[in-house]
Design an enzyme around this catalytic site. Sequence first.
Site, PDB file in Angstrom:
ATOM      1  CG  HIS A   1      -0.208   3.722   4.638  1.00  0.00           C
ATOM      2  ND1 HIS A   1      -1.149   3.496   5.818  1.00  0.00           N
ATOM      3  CD2 HIS A   1      -0.756   3.059   3.253  1.00  0.00           C
ATOM      4  CE1 HIS A   1      -0.640   1.854   5.234  1.00  0.00           C
ATOM      5  NE2 HIS A   1      -0.341   1.726   4.223  1.00  0.00           N
TER       6      HIS A   1
ATOM      7  CB  SER B   1      -0.739  -0.002   1.134  1.00  0.00           C
ATOM      8  OG  SER B   1      -0.175  -0.204   2.405  1.00  0.00           O
TER       9      SER B   1
ATOM     10  CG  ASP C   1      -1.382   5.306   8.091  1.00  0.00           C
ATOM     11  OD1 ASP C   1      -0.503   5.115   8.382  1.00  0.00           O
ATOM     12  OD2 ASP C   1      -1.872   4.713   7.958  1.00  0.00           O
TER      13      ASP C   1
END
Length: 415
Positions: free
Chosen positions: A389, A146, A386
């Site tokens: 990312h 990702s 997070d």
Amino acid sequence: MTIKPSLDRRIQTLFPVALACLLVLGTSRLVLDSLKSNQSSIFRVYGRQEGDEHKKPVFVLPEDRFEKGCDVFEGQWVWDNVSRPLYTEESCPYLVKQTTCQRNGRPDSFYQDWRWQPHACKLPRFDPLKLLDVLRGKRLMFIGDSVQRGQFESMVCMVQSVIPDGKKSFHRIPPMKIFKAEEYNASIEYYWAPFIVESISDHAINHTVLKRLVNLDSIAKHGKSWEGVDVLVFESYVWWMYKPLINATHGSTDDIQEYNVTTAYKLALETWAKWLESNINSIKQKVFFMSMSPTHLWSWEWRPGSDENCFNESYPIEGPYWGTGSNLQIMKIVDDILRESKINVTFLNITQLSEYRKDGHTTIYGERKGKLLTKEQRSDPKKFADCIHWCLPGVPDAWNEILYAYLLQNHQNFM
Ligand SMILES: *[C@@H]1O[C@H](CO)[C@@H](O)[C@H](O)[C@H]1NC(C)=O
Ligand SMILES: *[C@@H]1O[C@H](CO)[C@@H](O)[C@H](O)[C@H]1NC(C)=O
Ligand SMILES: *[C@@H]1O[C@H](CO)[C@@H](O)[C@H](O)[C@H]1NC(C)=O
Ligand SMILES: *[C@@H]1O[C@H](CO)[C@@H](O)[C@H](O)[C@H]1NC(C)=O
Ligand SMILES: *[C@@H]1O[C@H](CO)[C@@H](O)[C@H](O)[C@H]1NC(C)=O
Ligand SMILES: *[C@@H]1O[C@H](CO)[C@@H](O)[C@H](O)[C@H]1NC(C)=O
Ligand SMILES: *[C@@H]1O[C@H](CO)[C@@H](O)[C@H](O)[C@H]1NC(C)=O
Ligand SMILES: *[C@@H]1O[C@H](CO)[C@@H](O)[C@H](O)[C@H]1NC(C)=O
Ligand SMILES: *[C@@H]1O[C@H](CO)[C@@H](O)[C@H](O)[C@H]1NC(C)=O
């Protein structure tokens, strides 16, 4: 940098927890994508039209090339709110909710305004038309997890604004996403392969996150989709770093064993290197490998005494910094494999420059399990931020500027 053993142990226990939560998020993203995808849409092979306006060849000028031997990865982030960001959340229709931090409520936007400046030379100014010309009749494919998907989306956003509506398309065909610039017959693609080699996490829609099983010597299934692609950009790191050991097979798929992650990673890259050797034509194809994208999970690493994470960080780190999340053993393995490889692979060592960017992560302004965080979750950034990312526009844009610089560097003008 040296780490006290006690700290080290703490890290070993925390890394998995943080990763486990976040990778679930990655999974759900793909579930959503697949729902939106139009399975009936098939790849079209675009023919060059009569009277095509974009026939003239690209000329890469001397100022588009950086000085030979310049280490573009060594440098600093300079404040540049005039030429940055290269696009906006509003201008790019292809950004997924996971990366649009402003729309998701992030109060500061300084993270969009930094430009990477190498010490020894200048990166060429990013020109989407020039990139499209370099990619004319070609496919550029990003392969990985990702984080790599973020880089793919960044690249699409960096070029798409110069293409009029109706002359571009975007398809989600799991495990792929494909952006096409029709008049150039050029595509920018993404392929989901979190371990590069095959694993039980390969199904773009239905895959396990907590349970991992990697087939260290299997790559053919993925490789089928990579054959003949003109520019391949690989990346794989964070999925390996879940525990010190990982379940894997090598040889018989019935013979599941726990491997030391570094050993497993090495075996996987050897499989990959073998695939390159029997499938890549170095004259026609180019291969890149992205170094690990750093995480900023523990604020005490850059602010001793604190006990948080990347949440509420608005500025880059100044001066030397390397987080313990970026494993130098893995770095060394990649280096060894690439040195031994008979195929030229350009290693884009973006780890150090990204290490400085503790401010660039999505924190609580991204998604979790395919949904934006709830108010309750947002009020607990220690648990829910997070720090893997990246927001877009943001840090991955700089990775793509560097990739762009290398593509121009190797481009030969034809009369
Ligand atoms: C899906 O593709 C079909 C055939 O190409 C088309 O008729 C249909 O409108 C598409 N649906 C969406 C939602 O894009
Ligand atoms: C378009 O690009 C694909 C691969 O990217 C190539 O196979 C095909 O021949 C190209 N078509 C034209 C008309 O140039
Ligand atoms: C750009 O940054 C400078 C300070 O570094 C600030 O004075 C100026 O208002 C900013 N411009 C914009 C458009 O944000
Ligand atoms: C998802 O994968 C599991 C294990 O492979 C399988 O048992 C299950 O039926 C799958 N679910 C769907 C919806 O395909
Ligand atoms: C490997 O798989 C076994 C059986 O499912 C499990 O008990 C063990 O915890 C797994 N090991 C790792 C490192 O995940
Ligand atoms: C894994 O292997 C590396 C290199 O051989 C070694 O440094 C490390 O301690 C090993 N880790 C475990 C958990 O066995
Ligand atoms: C964020 O940091 C600033 C100082 O840089 C501080 O004043 C503020 O309270 C912090 N916000 C939260 C929610 O922690
Ligand atoms: C990548 O850069 C880091 C930091 O400059 C360095 O420590 C590492 O050795 C480099 N990796 C390779 C394979 O050159
Ligand atoms: C690999 O790159 C080097 C240096 O750029 C070059 O001399 C060599 O010919 C290349 N090898 C292949 C197989 O392309």
